[in-house]
Scaffold this motif. Structure first.
Motif, PDB file in Angstrom:
ATOM      1  N   GLY A 112      38.580  28.209  32.117  1.00 53.32           N
ATOM      2  CA  GLY A 112      38.662  29.644  31.901  1.00 53.32           C
ATOM      3  C   GLY A 112      39.312  30.363  33.060  1.00 53.32           C
ATOM      4  O   GLY A 112      39.589  29.789  34.109  1.00 53.32           O
ATOM      5  N   ARG A 113      39.540  31.642  32.854  1.00 53.30           N
ATOM      6  CA  ARG A 113      40.103  32.489  33.900  1.00 53.30           C
ATOM      7  C   ARG A 113      38.989  33.313  34.522  1.00 53.30           C
ATOM      8  O   ARG A 113      38.238  33.998  33.810  1.00 53.30           O
ATOM      9  N   CYS A 114      38.875  33.252  35.834  1.00 50.96           N
ATOM     10  CA  CYS A 114      37.895  34.062  36.547  1.00 50.96           C
ATOM     11  C   CYS A 114      38.550  34.622  37.799  1.00 50.96           C
ATOM     12  O   CYS A 114      38.963  33.864  38.687  1.00 50.96           O
ATOM     13  N   ASP A 115      38.665  35.940  37.875  1.00 54.20           N
ATOM     14  CA  ASP A 115      39.191  36.612  39.053  1.00 54.20           C
ATOM     15  C   ASP A 115      38.010  36.973  39.955  1.00 54.20           C
ATOM     16  O   ASP A 115      37.216  37.853  39.614  1.00 54.20           O
ATOM     17  N   LEU A 116      37.886  36.275  41.076  1.00 54.99           N
ATOM     18  CA  LEU A 116      36.794  36.523  42.014  1.00 54.99           C
ATOM     19  C   LEU A 116      37.301  37.370  43.168  1.00 54.99           C
ATOM     20  O   LEU A 116      38.241  36.991  43.857  1.00 54.99           O
ATOM     21  N   GLN A 117      36.660  38.511  43.388  1.00 51.75           N
ATOM     22  CA  GLN A 117      36.984  39.388  44.506  1.00 51.75           C
ATOM     23  C   GLN A 117      35.754  39.504  45.407  1.00 51.75           C
ATOM     24  O   GLN A 117      34.731  40.051  44.994  1.00 51.75           O
ATOM     25  N   VAL A 118      35.866  38.969  46.619  1.00 53.01           N
ATOM     26  CA  VAL A 118      34.800  39.094  47.608  1.00 53.01           C
ATOM     27  C   VAL A 118      35.184  40.243  48.532  1.00 53.01           C
ATOM     28  O   VAL A 118      36.119  40.133  49.327  1.00 53.01           O
ATOM     29  N   TRP A 119      34.463  41.360  48.428  1.00 56.23           N
ATOM     30  CA  TRP A 119      34.831  42.576  49.149  1.00 56.23           C
ATOM     31  C   TRP A 119      34.252  42.540  50.558  1.00 56.23           C
ATOM     32  O   TRP A 119      33.038  42.548  50.749  1.00 56.23           O
ATOM     33  N   ASN A 120      35.140  42.498  51.518  1.00 51.43           N
ATOM     34  CA  ASN A 120      34.801  42.298  52.921  1.00 51.43           C
ATOM     35  C   ASN A 120      33.764  43.318  53.405  1.00 51.43           C
ATOM     36  O   ASN A 120      33.976  44.529  53.354  1.00 51.43           O
ATOM     37  N   GLY A 121      32.620  42.794  53.877  1.00 50.75           N
ATOM     38  CA  GLY A 121      31.608  43.639  54.496  1.00 50.75           C
ATOM     39  C   GLY A 121      30.796  44.510  53.562  1.00 50.75           C
ATOM     40  O   GLY A 121      29.980  45.309  54.028  1.00 50.75           O
TER      41      GLY A 121
END
Length: 353
Positions: A300-309
């Motif tokens: 599958g497609r998964c866009d993971l965004q880990v937002w700094n801080g």
């Protein structure tokens, strides 16, 4: 040229390569964001860490949170309409909640919708408490947002919330909203519920939604990953220890054996595109990363965004911090992409943060 004297040095400078501009979620947190993070770490986290895991205290917390929600300023850009459908005429399950619609949205049948499942550990909160997010979603995407008032634990342990979420999805389909225009979204425990609903849709053969958005999802209710991460994370808000106490009330006497709870073991093959946004400082980050990996392994497609801080469900602060506002714009972009909706016309707005 010597920049100190203005004289030529006779040396030809080497061409420089412009550094790639970091993605929004990779940028250094703003000062305002850091101050809020610090205030919560010292003022709220100690209280959250000691939340007792029994029904009486949670009912008190529920009343307190609802009273506080009454003080939240409204958003003049949207209309909020109550939804109360006993399900008698349609023969379906009853539905209660609210319908959040942008004032600029055209009249007529909905070409799509966002089904938003609020967070609160499955034990507190309501559609009203999460209007800062649902109003922003409605305004930014132009889509109406359905926010069901699903049943809460400990009075109604899992899978009661999942049954209510499935009923809300069927409610949209029964009213002619095309599944290709529906996006399922949720935060924290609502993120777990949104992911569980997506997996249940795939498992039962219901028409797939266009996509799923998860803000700081509580992926693992057994809290094994988050308890280990708590030793190193500087989460200013969520305590994995307290979450584990609450989780025992959520699952009830059935325990953790229901396979619908286990998102990391769910068969994600055939799932719609997923966007996950998680704060880099929060204790649930390893869970979000593990879920993204599971979806990707299934093709599958998964866009993971880990937002700094950023902290847990920082998107609630979208009218306060630049990071939260940008995260909501990124979410709207994803929603437009998966639903093939045209972009909304830009308007002049006051900058935040």
């Amino acid at each position: 040229m010597d920049t100190r004297t203005g004289r030529s040095t006779g040396v030809t400078p080497l061409p420089t390569t412009r550094a790639a501009k970091p993605a929004p979620h990779e940028r250094r947190p703003t000062r305002r964001s850091r101050l809020i993070h610090r205030a919560l770490r010292f003022g709220v986290y100690p209280v959250m860490h000691r939340v007792p895991g029994h029904a009486g205290s949670l009912r008190t917390a529920r009343s307190t949170v609802e009273a506080a929600a009454l003080l939240l300023p409204g958003d003049a850009r949207v209309r909020v309409r109550p939804v109360r459908d006993p399900g008698v005429e349609s023969g379906g399950a009853p539905l209660e909640g609210e319908w959040v619609v942008a004032r600029s949205a055209p009249d007529g049948p909905a070409r799509g919708a966002i089904l938003y499942l609020h967070g609160g550990g499955y034990v507190v909160c309501s559609p009203r408490t999460h209007r800062p997010i649902t109003a922003r979603l409605a305004h930014d995407t132009g889509l109406p947002v359905l926010v069901p008032r699903y049943r809460l634990a400990p009075e109604h342990p899992f899978p009661a919330p999942l049954e209510d979420a499935v009923a809300a999805y069927r409610w949209l389909l029964d009213r002619g909203v095309p599944p290709s225009g529906i996006v399922i979204a949720g935060d924290s425990a609502g993120g777990h519920l949104a992911a569980a609903l997506t997996a249940e849709i795939v498992r039962t053969g219901l028409p797939n939604p266009a996509g799923t958005v998860l803000f700081s999802p509580w992926v693992d209710l057994s809290c094994e990953l988050s308890v280990r991460a708590q030793l190193d994370a500087r989460d200013p808000y969520i305590s994995a220890t307290a979450a584990r106490r609450v989780a025992r009330l959520v699952v009830g006497s059935a325990g953790f054996d229901d396979p619908r709870l286990a998102l990391l073991a769910a068969p994600w093959t055939g799932a719609p595109p997923v966007l996950i946004q998680v704060g880099g400082a929060e204790v649930l980050r390893p869970e979000a990363e593990a879920l993204a990996a599971a979806i990707t392994r299934a093709g599958g497609r998964c866009d993971l965004q880990v937002w700094n801080g950023q902290m847990h469900v920082f998107q609630m602060l979208n009218r306060v911090t630049r990071e939260a506002s940008t995260a909501m714009r990124e979410t709207a972009r994803f929603v437009r992409e998966v639903t093939a909706a045209p972009p909304r016309p830009k308007k002049k707005t006051t900058a935040v943060a």
